[in-house]
Every structure is written in C-alpha cells, then in structure tokens.
Design a protein around this motif. Structure first.
Motif, PDB file in Angstrom:
ATOM      1  N   UNK A   1       0.832  -1.209   0.000  1.00 50.06           N
ATOM      2  CA  UNK A   1       0.000   0.000   0.000  1.00 50.06           C
ATOM      3  C   UNK A   1       0.869   1.262   0.000  1.00 50.06           C
ATOM      4  N   UNK A   2       1.932   1.228   0.807  1.00 53.08           N
ATOM      5  CA  UNK A   2       2.821   2.381   0.914  1.00 53.08           C
ATOM      6  C   UNK A   2       3.521   2.696  -0.395  1.00 53.08           C
ATOM      7  N   UNK A   3       4.074   1.677  -1.037  1.00 55.64           N
ATOM      8  CA  UNK A   3       4.752   1.906  -2.309  1.00 55.64           C
ATOM      9  C   UNK A   3       3.748   2.250  -3.420  1.00 55.64           C
ATOM     10  N   UNK A   4       2.536   1.716  -3.318  1.00 58.80           N
ATOM     11  CA  UNK A   4       1.475   2.113  -4.259  1.00 58.80           C
ATOM     12  C   UNK A   4       1.228   3.626  -4.164  1.00 58.80           C
ATOM     13  N   UNK A   5       1.039   4.095  -2.938  1.00 53.43           N
ATOM     14  CA  UNK A   5       0.773   5.528  -2.735  1.00 53.43           C
ATOM     15  C   UNK A   5       1.941   6.380  -3.227  1.00 53.43           C
ATOM     16  N   UNK A   6       3.145   5.930  -2.893  1.00 49.21           N
ATOM     17  CA  UNK A   6       4.361   6.659  -3.265  1.00 49.21           C
ATOM     18  C   UNK A   6       4.498   6.740  -4.787  1.00 49.21           C
ATOM     19  N   UNK A   7       4.392   5.599  -5.457  1.00 51.29           N
ATOM     20  CA  UNK A   7       4.574   5.571  -6.913  1.00 51.29           C
ATOM     21  C   UNK A   7       3.454   6.324  -7.626  1.00 51.29           C
TER      22      UNK A   7
ATOM     23  N   UNK B   1       4.182  -4.744 -10.151  1.00 45.35           N
ATOM     24  CA  UNK B   1       3.577  -3.407 -10.243  1.00 45.35           C
ATOM     25  C   UNK B   1       2.057  -3.509 -10.333  1.00 45.35           C
ATOM     26  N   UNK B   2       1.587  -4.474 -11.139  1.00 49.85           N
ATOM     27  CA  UNK B   2       0.142  -4.582 -11.384  1.00 49.85           C
ATOM     28  C   UNK B   2      -0.591  -5.218 -10.205  1.00 49.85           C
ATOM     29  N   UNK B   3      -0.085  -6.359  -9.733  1.00 50.41           N
ATOM     30  CA  UNK B   3      -0.824  -7.130  -8.720  1.00 50.41           C
ATOM     31  C   UNK B   3      -0.349  -6.896  -7.291  1.00 50.41           C
TER      32      UNK B   3
END
Length: 249
Positions: A120-126, A228-230
């Motif tokens: 979740x954190x890296x999703x938000x960051x990216x 990246x996708x899943x």
C-alpha cells in the motif's frame, strides 16, 4: 553537487537507460533528516528545490526523531513496515543477539515486498510520483532498506538494468561510513562486542538482500510488471507514463 554532509544522500537521476536518461533533480534519497543544520535545510530547499518529503519510517521512529522542516515542502509519512510486529529495519531491531542479522534482514526484505503495508505504501508513493512535478526526497532511518528498495523500483521502472540498480543500492555502504562509525561510537559503552558487531552488520547493505527481494518478487508475481500490477495495484500503462514524464531523450 555538494550534499552538505547529509547522510546517505544522492540524486538517483542522470543514469542512461535504453530510451534516454532518467531526469536529474527529481528523485533524491537519504537517511533521516532529523536535527539537520540550517545550511543542510537551505540546501534541500534552495538547491534541490524539494517540495515533497516521503518518510518511510515507523511511527515510533518518527516520534523519537521528527524530520526537520523544509520550508515550502509537504511531508508524507508512509510506514512501510507497519504490518511487521518487530520493525526489522528500525535501529532497535537491528541489534539482535546471536548471529542472525543476515537472516533477519532477508526476512525484512520479504516484508518489504509482500506485506500489505509495504504494498500500500509503495502504491501511494509511486502513484504520487506521476501526479506531481515537484522534486522529492524519500528516506527512512538509515536510507538503505525501505528507501533502497523504493529507489530500485523507480530505477527499474525508468529502464535501468540490474547492475545500475545494484550500483546505486550498494553506494549506501560508502556514503554511510561516517554515520555508521558515529552510531557505533555512541553505543560502544552500552553494548557488548557481539551487539556492536551485529549493529555494524545491520547498518550495511548486502547484494544478497536486494537479490532476495527480487527472487521473492518473481516467485509471487511472476515478473516485475506483475509486481507493479498485482502487488502495487498500479495501472498497466504505469511504466509508459512514468518514462514519458521522467525519461528524456
């Protein structure tokens, strides 16, 4: 660029990739910026033009040593390893008894790839990277594991090869020499030799760690694109959009 003595600080841009060059002056990584000098703050503000600071540390780490404020910059706290009961990348957890530092670090990297808080954190960051044009600084405590992995993801998305990514990752060991010596000196009267040795090992990055993260990623997601996708739940055109924005001819 004179980094004014900021710990483990660098711009990861400027490297050649197949479609051009990752832009300089956008992606800065470092160790924590708690209690930095006025000169260092001015450098981040005026020369680097930092407008967003991403802090990957735990809530406890942030409470103990809040980031120094950079005028005009927004601050985002993303606790990458909040799912992990014992935050293996924090200073306290580095000092384990026995010789299990290497093993513990491999487990930490598994969490960096697989834990829900990390994904979740890296999703938000990216996601934020594409939404913003401003230069950013991202960091954790030592700027080596949570930050090192984030840098590896950015570089991989940009099109860097494995050697370029590993070179940036291992640069931490050169850039943390003084900071590591200072930490060891600070604790030398409070710890036994075994604990000091463990701390020293824990303050270094090891190619094994990043390779292990990559192996775990491939095992669970099949490919970097699959991660990246899943894993990070990013759109399928994320890489193309990132390169269009940040990779110049």
């Amino acid at each position: 660029m004179n980094d004014k003595g900021l710990v483990n600080f660098r711009d990861i841009g400027g490297i050649r990739v197949p479609s051009g060059k990752l832009q300089s002056g956008y992606f800065f990584r470092s160790g924590q910026i708690a209690g930095i000098s006025q000169e260092q703050t001015a450098f981040l503000q005026d020369q680097c033009r930092i407008r967003d600071v991403y802090d990957f540390r735990s809530t406890d780490e942030v409470k103990q040593a809040p980031d120094s404020a950079i005028s005009g910059a927004k601050y985002y706290h993303i606790d990458i390893l909040s799912d992990k009961t014992s935050n293996g990348a924090s200073l306290g957890a580095m000092i384990t008894d026995g010789n299990k530092v290497h093993e513990n670090m491999l487990k930490t990297y598994e969490s960096i790839v697989l834990s829900q808080s990390a994904q979740q954190g890296y999703h938000d960051f990216m996601t934020d990277l594409l939404a913003d044009d401003a230069p950013i600084l991202f960091h954790c405590f030592a700027g080596k594991d949570r930050t090192g992995f984030a840098a590896a993801v950015i570089l991989k998305v940009a099109g860097a090869d494995d050697q370029q990514i590993m070179d940036d990752y291992l640069l931490t060991n050169q850039l943390r020499v003084k900071a590591n010596e200072d930490l060891l000196n600070r604790f030398k009267n409070e710890m036994n030799q075994q604990q000091l040795d463990n701390l020293h090992t824990a303050l270094l990055v090891d190619a094994d760690y990043l390779r292990h993260a990559n192996d775990v990623l491939l095992e669970h997601f099949g490919s970097f694109d699959g991660y990246l996708k899943n894993g990070l739940d990013l759109p399928s055109d994320y890489i193309a959009r990132f390169r269009e924005k940040f990779v110049t001819d």
